[in-house]
Scaffold this motif. Structure first.
Motif, PDB file in Angstrom:
ATOM      1  N   ASP A 119      -5.873  16.003  -7.768  1.00 48.06           N
ATOM      2  CA  ASP A 119      -5.169  15.503  -8.946  1.00 48.06           C
ATOM      3  C   ASP A 119      -5.178  13.985  -9.130  1.00 48.06           C
ATOM      4  N   ALA A 120      -5.264  13.236  -8.062  1.00 46.72           N
ATOM      5  CA  ALA A 120      -5.085  11.786  -8.146  1.00 46.72           C
ATOM      6  C   ALA A 120      -6.192  11.035  -7.404  1.00 46.72           C
ATOM      7  N   PRO A 121      -7.417  11.058  -7.914  1.00 42.21           N
ATOM      8  CA  PRO A 121      -8.517  10.390  -7.200  1.00 42.21           C
ATOM      9  C   PRO A 121      -8.333   8.881  -7.046  1.00 42.21           C
ATOM     10  N   ARG A 122      -7.510   8.262  -7.895  1.00 42.33           N
ATOM     11  CA  ARG A 122      -7.314   6.812  -7.804  1.00 42.33           C
ATOM     12  C   ARG A 122      -6.586   6.392  -6.539  1.00 42.33           C
ATOM     13  N   VAL A 123      -5.933   7.327  -5.860  1.00 39.20           N
ATOM     14  CA  VAL A 123      -5.198   6.979  -4.649  1.00 39.20           C
ATOM     15  C   VAL A 123      -6.139   6.837  -3.443  1.00 39.20           C
ATOM     16  N   ALA A 124      -7.374   7.276  -3.577  1.00 41.47           N
ATOM     17  CA  ALA A 124      -8.301   7.330  -2.438  1.00 41.47           C
ATOM     18  C   ALA A 124      -8.471   5.980  -1.737  1.00 41.47           C
TER      19      ALA A 124
ATOM     20  N   LEU B 198       0.822  -1.213   0.000  1.00 39.63           N
ATOM     21  CA  LEU B 198       0.000   0.000   0.000  1.00 39.63           C
ATOM     22  C   LEU B 198       0.854   1.260   0.000  1.00 39.63           C
ATOM     23  N   LYS B 199       1.947   1.239   0.715  1.00 37.19           N
ATOM     24  CA  LYS B 199       2.838   2.410   0.737  1.00 37.19           C
ATOM     25  C   LYS B 199       3.365   2.703  -0.666  1.00 37.19           C
ATOM     26  N   GLY B 200       3.852   1.680  -1.329  1.00 41.69           N
ATOM     27  CA  GLY B 200       4.364   1.863  -2.681  1.00 41.69           C
ATOM     28  C   GLY B 200       3.270   2.241  -3.664  1.00 41.69           C
ATOM     29  N   TYR B 201       2.108   1.646  -3.491  1.00 46.68           N
ATOM     30  CA  TYR B 201       0.974   1.902  -4.387  1.00 46.68           C
ATOM     31  C   TYR B 201       0.478   3.342  -4.225  1.00 46.68           C
ATOM     32  N   CYS B 202       0.430   3.821  -2.986  1.00 39.82           N
ATOM     33  CA  CYS B 202       0.031   5.215  -2.746  1.00 39.82           C
ATOM     34  C   CYS B 202       1.024   6.173  -3.390  1.00 39.82           C
ATOM     35  N   ARG B 203       2.305   5.870  -3.262  1.00 43.28           N
ATOM     36  CA  ARG B 203       3.319   6.722  -3.907  1.00 43.28           C
ATOM     37  C   ARG B 203       3.133   6.724  -5.424  1.00 43.28           C
ATOM     38  N   GLU B 204       2.925   5.554  -5.974  1.00 37.27           N
ATOM     39  CA  GLU B 204       2.769   5.427  -7.423  1.00 37.27           C
ATOM     40  C   GLU B 204       1.517   6.157  -7.913  1.00 37.27           C
ATOM     41  N   LEU B 205       0.399   5.948  -7.249  1.00 41.45           N
ATOM     42  CA  LEU B 205      -0.860   6.546  -7.701  1.00 41.45           C
ATOM     43  C   LEU B 205      -0.920   8.050  -7.474  1.00 41.45           C
ATOM     44  N   SER B 206      -0.256   8.521  -6.429  1.00 38.96           N
ATOM     45  CA  SER B 206      -0.307   9.959  -6.134  1.00 38.96           C
ATOM     46  C   SER B 206       0.767  10.733  -6.886  1.00 38.96           C
TER      47      SER B 206
ATOM     48  N   VAL C 166      -4.546  12.833   1.043  1.00 33.82           N
ATOM     49  CA  VAL C 166      -5.970  13.196   0.954  1.00 33.82           C
ATOM     50  C   VAL C 166      -6.137  14.371  -0.012  1.00 33.82           C
ATOM     51  N   GLU C 167      -5.243  15.331   0.081  1.00 32.65           N
ATOM     52  CA  GLU C 167      -5.290  16.473  -0.832  1.00 32.65           C
ATOM     53  C   GLU C 167      -5.143  16.007  -2.289  1.00 32.65           C
ATOM     54  N   GLN C 168      -4.194  15.109  -2.524  1.00 30.71           N
ATOM     55  CA  GLN C 168      -3.996  14.569  -3.875  1.00 30.71           C
ATOM     56  C   GLN C 168      -5.252  13.829  -4.353  1.00 30.71           C
ATOM     57  N   ALA C 169      -5.850  13.037  -3.464  1.00 33.63           N
ATOM     58  CA  ALA C 169      -7.033  12.251  -3.835  1.00 33.63           C
ATOM     59  C   ALA C 169      -8.221  13.140  -4.191  1.00 33.63           C
ATOM     60  N   THR C 170      -8.336  14.276  -3.517  1.00 32.47           N
ATOM     61  CA  THR C 170      -9.476  15.164  -3.793  1.00 32.47           C
ATOM     62  C   THR C 170      -9.236  16.078  -4.987  1.00 32.47           C
TER      63      THR C 170
END
Length: 187
Positions: A34-39, A9-17, A28-32
């Protein structure tokens, strides 16, 4: 490879964000924005680290809040991350994160199974073509020890890509050798 779900999950969050930080506030800022897929990965990471309430507070008023509340409730019923991810009520977007983890975790075993199948075809093609193992290693510029071990049955010694190269080379040579051989007629 001993990959944990939290590590994935740590690596995946970095990749998606697209950022190196694992700050929940930044994620959370990124998810709302530029990067909603990280949510989904973000909230599963928060659950794994015991920070779900904190992330829920950060997401207050956003499109993620309702989902996060529902998943937190399911987690309370499930009691563990594995049980949560096995629940049919878990929204598919969250289950996809679990499936992505399982795919990465199980890749080495899958590669070994595929390599074993390719090894059988390779050995048949090598025998048919008359190419030696040494000749194969030289032609493809491969480590003899790894190739010999692979052909002897250790399917972890070469990557899937290398196993495919070996098999294709052996099959090509077998086809070339077979094209020049006289065909015996029954009679």
């Amino acid at each position: 490879m001993n990959l944990t779900f939290e590590g994935f999950l740590k690596g995946y969050c970095r990749e998606l964000s697209g950022q190196q930080s694992l700050s929940f506030r930044k994620l959370v800022e990124q998810a709302t924005t530029d990067a909603p897929r990280v949510a989904e990965a973000l909230f599963l990471l928060a659950l794994a680290q015991g920070k779900a309430e904190y992330v829920l507070g950060l997401s207050e008023g956003s499109w993620m809040e309702r989902d996060y509340r529902d998943v937190l409730s399911l987690y309370g019923q499930a009691g563990s991350m594995a049980s949560l991810c096995a629940k049919s009520e878990l929204p598919n977007r969250y289950a996809n994160v679990w499936r992505a983890y399982r795919a990465v975790k199980e890749k080495p075993a899958a590669d070994r199974r595929v390599n074993a199948l390719m090894r059988k075809k390779t050995l048949e093609a090598l025998e048919e073509s008359g190419v030696t193992r040494y000749g194969l290693c030289r032609a493809l510029r491969l480590n003899k020890g790894n190739v010999y071990a692979y052909l002897a049955g250790d399917d972890s010694k070469v990557s899937r890509k290398t196993a495919r190269r070996i098999m294709e080379y052996a099959e090509e040579r077998g086809a070339q050798e077979g094209a020049g051989r006289p065909v015996r007629m029954a009679g």
